[in-house]
Scaffold this active site. Structure first.
Site, short mmCIF file in Angstrom:
data_model
loop_
_atom_site.label_atom_id
_atom_site.label_comp_id
_atom_site.label_asym_id
_atom_site.label_seq_id
_atom_site.Cartn_x
_atom_site.Cartn_y
_atom_site.Cartn_z
N HIS A 82 1.83 2.08 4.29
CA HIS A 82 0.46 1.63 4.05
C HIS A 82 0.43 0.30 3.32
O HIS A 82 1.42 -0.12 2.73
CB HIS A 82 -0.39 2.66 3.27
CG HIS A 82 0.15 3.03 1.92
ND1 HIS A 82 0.98 4.11 1.70
CD2 HIS A 82 -0.04 2.48 0.69
CE1 HIS A 82 1.27 4.20 0.41
NE2 HIS A 82 0.67 3.21 -0.23
N GLU A 136 6.14 -0.40 -2.97
CA GLU A 136 6.27 1.05 -3.16
C GLU A 136 7.24 1.55 -2.08
O GLU A 136 7.14 1.13 -0.92
CB GLU A 136 4.89 1.71 -2.97
CG GLU A 136 4.92 3.22 -3.12
CD GLU A 136 3.53 3.87 -2.96
OE1 GLU A 136 2.62 3.21 -2.41
OE2 GLU A 136 3.38 5.03 -3.36
CO CO Z 1 0.57 3.21 -2.30
#
Ligand code: CO
Length: 134
Positions: free
Chosen positions: A7, A130
């Site tokens: 994402h 991330e």
């Molecule tokens: Co995230």
């Protein structure tokens, strides 16, 4: 080592308004709002055919996105999330290469119920990264 783009996260000052933009203006398929108290954010996911957008609103006074929102009052891209097969192996390889893992170095359970780590933006082209074990 890194796999799919899981994402792109966008921090926003008003999560309800941002959700409406993605749902009504852009015609996206949006999830319900979910508080993530371990991460100090509330999340909404927008499902795209090839990846997701994670809309982040601040949760609580100590939210880690407060400083970002002060610098970016209309919101902005906050981080990219890449999938890895083995998060501990990825961490060890990155730390051996001198990269900084944010926090105590141990994965936390992220918004999808899977282990995640964050890497320092100064080590990754100015972008907070991330890693999520897929
Ligand atoms: Co995230």
């Amino acid at each position: 080592m890194i796999g799919r783009l899981n994402h792109v996260a966008i921090a926003v000052p008003d999560l309800t308004a941002a959700t409406a933009v993605y749902r009504d203006t852009l015609g996206g398929r949006v999830s319900a709002m979910v508080d993530q108290p371990d991460h100090g954010v509330t999340t909404v996911f927008v499902e795209l055919p090839n990846t997701k957008i994670e809309l982040l609103g601040a949760l609580g006074e100590a939210s880690p996105i407060r400083g970002f929102l002060e610098k970016n009052p209309s919101g902005g891209i906050h981080h990219l999330c890449y999938e890895v097969d083995d998060i501990l192996a990825a961490r060890d390889r990155l730390q051996a290469a001198g990269a900084r893992v944010i926090g105590d170095g141990n994965p936390k359970i992220g918004a999808h119920g899977k282990p995640v780590l964050f890497l320092h933006p100064k080590d990754f082209c100015g972008t907070l990264v991330e890693l999520e074990q897929a």
